[in-house]
Scaffold this motif. Sequence first.
Motif, PDB file in Angstrom:
ATOM      1  N   UNK A 162       0.831  -1.205   0.000  1.00 20.52           N
ATOM      2  CA  UNK A 162       0.000   0.000   0.000  1.00 20.52           C
ATOM      3  C   UNK A 162       0.867   1.257   0.000  1.00 20.52           C
ATOM      4  N   UNK A 163       1.902   1.271   0.834  1.00 22.12           N
ATOM      5  CA  UNK A 163       2.793   2.432   0.869  1.00 22.12           C
ATOM      6  C   UNK A 163       3.522   2.596  -0.456  1.00 22.12           C
ATOM      7  N   UNK A 164       3.907   1.474  -1.055  1.00 20.24           N
ATOM      8  CA  UNK A 164       4.577   1.523  -2.348  1.00 20.24           C
ATOM      9  C   UNK A 164       3.676   2.161  -3.400  1.00 20.24           C
ATOM     10  N   UNK A 165       2.393   1.838  -3.367  1.00 21.75           N
ATOM     11  CA  UNK A 165       1.457   2.438  -4.316  1.00 21.75           C
ATOM     12  C   UNK A 165       1.336   3.941  -4.092  1.00 21.75           C
ATOM     13  N   UNK A 166       1.276   4.352  -2.825  1.00 25.06           N
ATOM     14  CA  UNK A 166       1.174   5.781  -2.512  1.00 25.06           C
ATOM     15  C   UNK A 166       2.412   6.520  -3.011  1.00 25.06           C
ATOM     16  N   UNK A 167       3.579   5.960  -2.762  1.00 24.48           N
ATOM     17  CA  UNK A 167       4.821   6.607  -3.203  1.00 24.48           C
ATOM     18  C   UNK A 167       4.898   6.653  -4.726  1.00 24.48           C
ATOM     19  N   UNK A 168       4.450   5.589  -5.373  1.00 24.16           N
ATOM     20  CA  UNK A 168       4.482   5.572  -6.843  1.00 24.16           C
ATOM     21  C   UNK A 168       3.615   6.694  -7.414  1.00 24.16           C
ATOM     22  N   UNK A 169       2.481   6.939  -6.783  1.00 21.98           N
ATOM     23  CA  UNK A 169       1.582   7.977  -7.277  1.00 21.98           C
ATOM     24  C   UNK A 169       2.208   9.372  -7.207  1.00 21.98           C
ATOM     25  N   UNK A 170       3.155   9.559  -6.307  1.00 16.97           N
ATOM     26  CA  UNK A 170       3.818  10.874  -6.232  1.00 16.97           C
ATOM     27  C   UNK A 170       5.213  10.827  -6.863  1.00 16.97           C
ATOM     28  N   UNK A 171       5.445   9.801  -7.695  1.00 14.81           N
ATOM     29  CA  UNK A 171       6.668   9.754  -8.492  1.00 14.81           C
ATOM     30  C   UNK A 171       7.887   9.213  -7.781  1.00 14.81           C
ATOM     31  N   UNK A 172       7.700   8.424  -6.723  1.00 12.29           N
ATOM     32  CA  UNK A 172       8.839   7.880  -5.982  1.00 12.29           C
ATOM     33  C   UNK A 172       8.829   6.363  -6.102  1.00 12.29           C
ATOM     34  N   UNK A 173       9.830   5.833  -6.797  1.00 17.75           N
ATOM     35  CA  UNK A 173       9.944   4.391  -6.993  1.00 17.75           C
ATOM     36  C   UNK A 173      11.254   3.820  -6.456  1.00 17.75           C
ATOM     37  N   UNK A 174      12.216   4.687  -6.139  1.00 21.65           N
ATOM     38  CA  UNK A 174      13.527   4.251  -5.673  1.00 21.65           C
ATOM     39  C   UNK A 174      13.837   4.878  -4.319  1.00 21.65           C
ATOM     40  N   UNK A 175      14.639   4.171  -3.546  1.00 19.28           N
ATOM     41  CA  UNK A 175      15.024   4.682  -2.224  1.00 19.28           C
ATOM     42  C   UNK A 175      15.718   6.028  -2.359  1.00 19.28           C
ATOM     43  N   UNK A 176      16.530   6.183  -3.386  1.00 19.35           N
ATOM     44  CA  UNK A 176      17.224   7.457  -3.608  1.00 19.35           C
ATOM     45  C   UNK A 176      16.214   8.594  -3.777  1.00 19.35           C
TER      46      UNK A 176
END
Length: 421
Positions: free
Chosen positions: A205-219
Amino acid sequence: MSRTVRVSAARRNWGEDDSGCDFMHVDMDSFFAAVELLEHPELVGKPVIVGGSSARGVVTTATYEAREYGVHAGMPMSAALRLCPHATVLPTRHYIYRAASAAVMEILREITPEVEQVSIDEAFLGIGGARRRLGSAVEIGNLVRERVSNELGLTATVGIASVKFVAKIASTQAKPDGLLLIPQPQTVPFLHELPVGALWGVGSRTQEVLHRIGIDWVKELAEADRSRLVRALGIASAHKLQELAQGIDRRQIETKQVDKSISHEETFETDLRSAGQIEAVMLRQSHQVAGSLRRKGLLARGVSIKVRSGSFKTLTRSTSLPTGTDTGKTIYEAACRLFRQLPLPPDGIRLVGVKAERLLSAALGVQALIDEDPKQRRVETAADQLRERFGSDVVSAATLLSERGKREERHLPKDDLFPQE
């Protein structure tokens, strides 16, 4: 049985400087299956699945040969066998896994007294003091793996780092049967090689939220604008996750033993014959268990139920949870799924119990607090406060009760002792 994403580039040699690398994470490889193979050496190197073999059985774990076909913990056994029809299925035997776990932890405590067991098959070690006796961090890691292999016939993967959670990620990336050292100066570069889903604490779920705001990598998470993260995740989660992405973790080894399980069970004066009534009992028990977890600062990664028939036949079922939880709703839903797999005895049910298992400190449970519905947890925490102030009966899970009332009742073969809802 971890399904955490692994990145081949992260498994490379990051250097030999282990100064300041005082955290080690030891994770047994395919533990339940590996223990079973000790008694079935003819199955070594073949796909093996451990779990329930019935039509409604669930996979507990599998060898790496079976995982290559997509088999993973928690999936229906029927689906696993469609993916890997030539696999051998073995029943789950928790008593032999507990014995093997105790033997592993005994070895670890002989190497260092700073052992924090976080589940049946993994532990954190503080190795700063052990260096003076046993050599470098890598030498200690190899000693752990050699002793576990030579004395128990099992394989362990080791991660070593200067930061506690990075040691955990390193062991995940090194699996199976590996050792990975992340020197202190390489902590952030190592993390920044990883997709955000590999970060300890980021569930689906958190991964989906981050993806929606353009964050896919730890960096990208480490460099993100904090205000954007707060809007997406909330203040506490945004702050904690960004610190982890930047290699910051202030937690130390906790040697205090965590409770192994928390349970509530009830024996009825009159045997119950209605599934709806039994689920209502499990609802109450689930919230009692969850309240105990929250008071003790613990999370459960497994749920089990016990059902005893009127003729004193006892059935138990257990399941793993994708993340740790301390909410009654999640525990109840898992308990109901298990209960609905059981045959309903014609002579009624005299005892029902719900147990939270595979407990760990809530301080380690970033993923659960982010991935679970925060509103549900706030509601249950507020209910805790009301009960503490006004008494245990002042509030109950009305929403879940109403949902239960809408579901179609299953009844036992004999006449129901209670009117249909």
